[in-house]
Write a protein that holds these residues in place. Structure first.
Motif, PDB file in Angstrom:
ATOM      1  N   THR A   1     -17.273 101.921 -14.483  1.00 51.35           N
ATOM      2  CA  THR A   1     -16.302 102.929 -14.027  1.00 51.35           C
ATOM      3  C   THR A   1     -15.661 102.501 -12.706  1.00 51.35           C
ATOM      4  OG1 THR A   1     -17.550 104.702 -15.107  1.00 51.35           O
ATOM      5  CG2 THR A   1     -16.014 105.359 -13.371  1.00 51.35           C
ATOM      6  N   LEU A   2     -16.495 102.012 -11.772  1.00 56.02           N
ATOM      7  CA  LEU A   2     -15.982 101.531 -10.491  1.00 56.02           C
ATOM      8  C   LEU A   2     -15.071 100.318 -10.689  1.00 56.02           C
ATOM      9  CD1 LEU A   2     -19.110 101.693  -8.144  1.00 56.02           C
ATOM     10  CD2 LEU A   2     -17.027 103.058  -7.929  1.00 56.02           C
ATOM     11  N   ALA A   3     -15.473  99.426 -11.584  1.00 57.63           N
ATOM     12  CA  ALA A   3     -14.705  98.201 -11.829  1.00 57.63           C
ATOM     13  C   ALA A   3     -13.321  98.504 -12.390  1.00 57.63           C
ATOM     14  CB  ALA A   3     -15.472  97.297 -12.783  1.00 57.63           C
ATOM     15  N   LYS A   4     -13.240  99.488 -13.272  1.00 58.28           N
ATOM     16  CA  LYS A   4     -11.938  99.875 -13.839  1.00 58.28           C
ATOM     17  C   LYS A   4     -11.005 100.357 -12.730  1.00 58.28           C
ATOM     18  CE  LYS A   4     -13.525 101.179 -18.477  1.00 58.28           C
ATOM     19  NZ  LYS A   4     -13.834 102.323 -19.386  1.00 58.28           N
ATOM     20  N   ALA A   5     -11.535 101.189 -11.850  1.00 56.64           N
ATOM     21  CA  ALA A   5     -10.735 101.715 -10.737  1.00 56.64           C
ATOM     22  C   ALA A   5     -10.371 100.605  -9.757  1.00 56.64           C
ATOM     23  CB  ALA A   5     -11.502 102.822 -10.021  1.00 56.64           C
ATOM     24  N   ALA A   6     -11.322  99.724  -9.469  1.00 56.58           N
ATOM     25  CA  ALA A   6     -11.068  98.617  -8.537  1.00 56.58           C
ATOM     26  C   ALA A   6     -10.022  97.661  -9.104  1.00 56.58           C
ATOM     27  CB  ALA A   6     -12.373  97.863  -8.260  1.00 56.58           C
ATOM     28  N   ASN A   7     -10.066  97.451 -10.413  1.00 56.16           N
ATOM     29  CA  ASN A   7      -9.103  96.541 -11.041  1.00 56.16           C
ATOM     30  C   ASN A   7      -7.691  97.102 -10.960  1.00 56.16           C
ATOM     31  OD1 ASN A   7      -8.851  93.988 -12.223  1.00 56.16           O
ATOM     32  ND2 ASN A   7      -8.668  94.863 -14.272  1.00 56.16           N
ATOM     33  N   GLU A   8      -7.561  98.409 -11.139  1.00 60.10           N
ATOM     34  CA  GLU A   8      -6.242  99.045 -11.025  1.00 60.10           C
ATOM     35  C   GLU A   8      -5.704  98.902  -9.600  1.00 60.10           C
ATOM     36  OE1 GLU A   8      -4.250 100.229 -13.478  1.00 60.10           O
ATOM     37  OE2 GLU A   8      -5.817  99.329 -14.709  1.00 60.10           O
ATOM     38  N   LEU A   9      -6.583  99.076  -8.618  1.00 58.85           N
ATOM     39  CA  LEU A   9      -6.178  98.901  -7.217  1.00 58.85           C
ATOM     40  C   LEU A   9      -5.709  97.469  -6.972  1.00 58.85           C
ATOM     41  CD1 LEU A   9      -8.986 100.815  -5.264  1.00 58.85           C
ATOM     42  CD2 LEU A   9      -6.545 101.384  -5.273  1.00 58.85           C
TER      43      LEU A   9
ATOM     44  N   GLY B   1      -4.078  93.386   3.450  1.00 55.22           N
ATOM     45  CA  GLY B   1      -3.639  92.045   3.062  1.00 55.22           C
ATOM     46  C   GLY B   1      -4.660  91.188   2.338  1.00 55.22           C
ATOM     47  N   GLY B   2      -5.821  91.759   1.996  1.00 55.57           N
ATOM     48  CA  GLY B   2      -6.833  91.006   1.253  1.00 55.57           C
ATOM     49  C   GLY B   2      -6.365  90.697  -0.155  1.00 55.57           C
ATOM     50  N   LYS B   3      -6.667  89.516  -0.655  1.00 51.21           N
ATOM     51  CA  LYS B   3      -6.180  89.091  -1.967  1.00 51.21           C
ATOM     52  C   LYS B   3      -7.291  88.716  -2.952  1.00 51.21           C
ATOM     53  CE  LYS B   3      -1.826  89.674  -1.277  1.00 51.21           C
ATOM     54  NZ  LYS B   3      -1.164  90.768  -2.022  1.00 51.21           N
ATOM     55  N   TRP B   4      -8.519  88.597  -2.464  1.00 51.62           N
ATOM     56  CA  TRP B   4      -9.633  88.217  -3.331  1.00 51.62           C
ATOM     57  C   TRP B   4     -10.759  89.202  -3.056  1.00 51.62           C
ATOM     58  CZ3 TRP B   4     -10.110  83.698  -6.547  1.00 51.62           C
ATOM     59  CH2 TRP B   4     -11.381  83.487  -7.080  1.00 51.62           C
ATOM     60  N   ILE B   5     -11.004  90.086  -4.011  1.00 49.74           N
ATOM     61  CA  ILE B   5     -11.928  91.195  -3.803  1.00 49.74           C
ATOM     62  C   ILE B   5     -13.106  91.096  -4.758  1.00 49.74           C
ATOM     63  CG2 ILE B   5     -12.169  93.710  -3.806  1.00 49.74           C
ATOM     64  CD1 ILE B   5     -10.106  92.738  -1.748  1.00 49.74           C
ATOM     65  N   GLN B   6     -14.300  91.042  -4.202  1.00 48.91           N
ATOM     66  CA  GLN B   6     -15.496  91.026  -5.040  1.00 48.91           C
ATOM     67  C   GLN B   6     -16.160  92.402  -4.992  1.00 48.91           C
ATOM     68  OE1 GLN B   6     -19.965  89.240  -4.968  1.00 48.91           O
ATOM     69  NE2 GLN B   6     -18.379  87.727  -4.511  1.00 48.91           N
ATOM     70  N   LEU B   7     -16.279  93.041  -6.158  1.00 50.48           N
ATOM     71  CA  LEU B   7     -16.983  94.313  -6.254  1.00 50.48           C
ATOM     72  C   LEU B   7     -18.466  93.997  -6.417  1.00 50.48           C
ATOM     73  CD1 LEU B   7     -16.997  97.435  -6.599  1.00 50.48           C
ATOM     74  CD2 LEU B   7     -16.803  97.033  -9.071  1.00 50.48           C
ATOM     75  N   ARG B   8     -19.237  94.290  -5.382  1.00 45.27           N
ATOM     76  CA  ARG B   8     -20.666  93.971  -5.392  1.00 45.27           C
ATOM     77  C   ARG B   8     -21.476  95.258  -5.286  1.00 45.27           C
ATOM     78  NH1 ARG B   8     -25.078  92.809  -2.067  1.00 45.27           N
ATOM     79  NH2 ARG B   8     -26.365  91.048  -2.801  1.00 45.27           N
ATOM     80  N   VAL B   9     -21.953  95.723  -6.434  1.00 43.71           N
ATOM     81  CA  VAL B   9     -22.737  96.954  -6.503  1.00 43.71           C
ATOM     82  C   VAL B   9     -24.087  96.624  -7.116  1.00 43.71           C
ATOM     83  CG1 VAL B   9     -22.833  99.317  -7.370  1.00 43.71           C
ATOM     84  CG2 VAL B   9     -20.616  98.272  -6.866  1.00 43.71           C
ATOM     85  N   LYS B  10     -25.150  96.806  -6.353  1.00 43.05           N
ATOM     86  CA  LYS B  10     -26.476  96.396  -6.804  1.00 43.05           C
ATOM     87  C   LYS B  10     -27.409  97.568  -7.137  1.00 43.05           C
ATOM     88  CE  LYS B  10     -26.211  91.860  -6.500  1.00 43.05           C
ATOM     89  NZ  LYS B  10     -26.431  90.996  -7.691  1.00 43.05           N
ATOM     90  N   ASP B  11     -27.018  98.788  -6.795  1.00 39.22           N
ATOM     91  CA  ASP B  11     -27.959  99.903  -6.925  1.00 39.22           C
ATOM     92  C   ASP B  11     -27.516 100.966  -7.932  1.00 39.22           C
ATOM     93  OD1 ASP B  11     -25.805 100.615  -5.454  1.00 39.22           O
ATOM     94  OD2 ASP B  11     -26.913 101.534  -3.802  1.00 39.22           O
ATOM     95  N   LEU B  12     -26.631 100.602  -8.855  1.00 37.49           N
ATOM     96  CA  LEU B  12     -26.156 101.540  -9.865  1.00 37.49           C
ATOM     97  C   LEU B  12     -26.286 100.938 -11.262  1.00 37.49           C
ATOM     98  CD1 LEU B  12     -22.835 102.899  -8.258  1.00 37.49           C
ATOM     99  CD2 LEU B  12     -25.049 104.059  -8.368  1.00 37.49           C
ATOM    100  N   PRO B  13     -26.435 101.789 -12.292  1.00 34.50           N
ATOM    101  CA  PRO B  13     -26.503 101.270 -13.666  1.00 34.50           C
ATOM    102  C   PRO B  13     -25.157 100.665 -14.086  1.00 34.50           C
ATOM    103  CG  PRO B  13     -26.444 103.674 -13.660  1.00 34.50           C
ATOM    104  CD  PRO B  13     -26.643 103.246 -12.243  1.00 34.50           C
ATOM    105  N   GLU B  14     -25.200  99.818 -15.102  1.00 29.74           N
ATOM    106  CA  GLU B  14     -23.998  99.104 -15.537  1.00 29.74           C
ATOM    107  C   GLU B  14     -22.855 100.041 -15.932  1.00 29.74           C
ATOM    108  OE1 GLU B  14     -22.806  95.562 -18.707  1.00 29.74           O
ATOM    109  OE2 GLU B  14     -24.854  95.752 -17.966  1.00 29.74           O
ATOM    110  N   SER B  15     -23.187 101.179 -16.526  1.00 27.39           N
ATOM    111  CA  SER B  15     -22.144 102.120 -16.949  1.00 27.39           C
ATOM    112  C   SER B  15     -21.336 102.637 -15.756  1.00 27.39           C
ATOM    113  CB  SER B  15     -22.760 103.304 -17.701  1.00 27.39           C
ATOM    114  OG  SER B  15     -23.706 103.984 -16.879  1.00 27.39           O
ATOM    115  N   GLU B  16     -22.028 102.867 -14.632  1.00 29.96           N
ATOM    116  CA  GLU B  16     -21.337 103.348 -13.429  1.00 29.96           C
ATOM    117  C   GLU B  16     -20.571 102.219 -12.749  1.00 29.96           C
ATOM    118  OE1 GLU B  16     -23.468 106.068 -10.796  1.00 29.96           O
ATOM    119  OE2 GLU B  16     -24.950 106.386 -12.377  1.00 29.96           O
ATOM    120  N   VAL B  17     -21.118 101.008 -12.819  1.00 31.49           N
ATOM    121  CA  VAL B  17     -20.404  99.844 -12.274  1.00 31.49           C
ATOM    122  C   VAL B  17     -19.111  99.632 -13.053  1.00 31.49           C
ATOM    123  CG1 VAL B  17     -20.491  97.362 -11.867  1.00 31.49           C
ATOM    124  CG2 VAL B  17     -22.524  98.751 -11.450  1.00 31.49           C
TER     125      VAL B  17
END
Length: 217
Positions: free
Chosen positions: A46-54, A28-44
């Motif tokens: 990739t994660l962001a694209k998948a997180a946005n689809e979710l 039931g969460g409606k506001w999701i912050q993807l917080r990744v501090k230990d990966l390069p921007e290119s990998e973030v």
């Protein structure tokens, strides 16, 4: 609109960022912050694209921590910047006007700076010590929130302010009495089998304390 309950993603040996995000969305969460501090921007990215689809699947908002170009690339709902990240003014040149931008604050002076930069919301903290953040700012505690929120009221600041940093569900009743708009949690939901009940209870507690600040649309 700035939701009153924010989830900040975290990963561990047992759960990935995307798995944690999907669990919270399912609960039931409606506001999701993807917080990744230990990966390069290119990998973030990739994660962001998948997180946005979710997030789209659950009609939820995705916020990207620290990477303005990534938030722009995936058309995220928002971007969150820490005290040591790029200024909101500079980030706005990258993201454009459509993306909401929030910024972290630790003092009244930080809050005033964020307001001057045009922040859509402010994350004030930390409430208590948290392992999710390196270089932690001085812990505010309940007393710190009370003092700062009294000053915020005197200053006439209406930007929504969210409590962040080591917050547990049982902290909400006292924290919300200070006039804060809402809370951000991470460990309180990550990998929890009773996440749905926790989210339901936290929203119920938020409803008992009407937001004193007008959310920016």
């Amino acid at each position: 609109m700035i939701d009153r309950l924010h989830y900040i993603s975290q990963s561990s040996e047992k759960i990935s960022h995307l798995e944690a995000i999907e669990q919270v969305l399912n609960a039931g969460g409606k506001w999701i912050q993807l917080r990744v501090k230990d990966l390069p921007e290119s990998e973030v990215l990739t994660l962001a694209k998948a997180a946005n689809e979710l997030c789209k699947k659950f009609a939820a908002h995705l916020i990207i921590n620290d990477f303005p170009a990534v938030s722009k690339a995936v058309s995220a709902y928002g971007l969150h910047l820490g005290l040591n990240d790029m200024s909101i003014t500079k980030a706005r040149l990258i993201t454009g006007k459509e993306i909401k931008i929030g910024g972290t604050a630790n003092t009244l002076q930080d809050i005033k700076k964020r307001v001057a930069e045009g922040a859509d919301y402010i994350g004030l903290g930390p409430y208590r010590f948290t392992n999710t953040k390196k270089n932690l700012s001085p812990v505010l505690g309940l007393e710190g929130y009370q003092k700062i929120m009294e000053q915020v009221k005197k200053e006439g600041i209406i930007t929504p302010i969210i409590a962040i940093g080591g917050i547990a569900p049982e902290d909400l009743p006292e924290i919300l009495k200070t006039g804060l708009h809402g809370v951000a949690v991470s460990g309180a939901l990550t990998g929890k089998t009773d996440a749905r009940e926790r989210i339901k209870n936290m929203y119920a507690e938020l409803e008992k304390h009407p937001a004193s600040h007008t959310s920016k649309l």
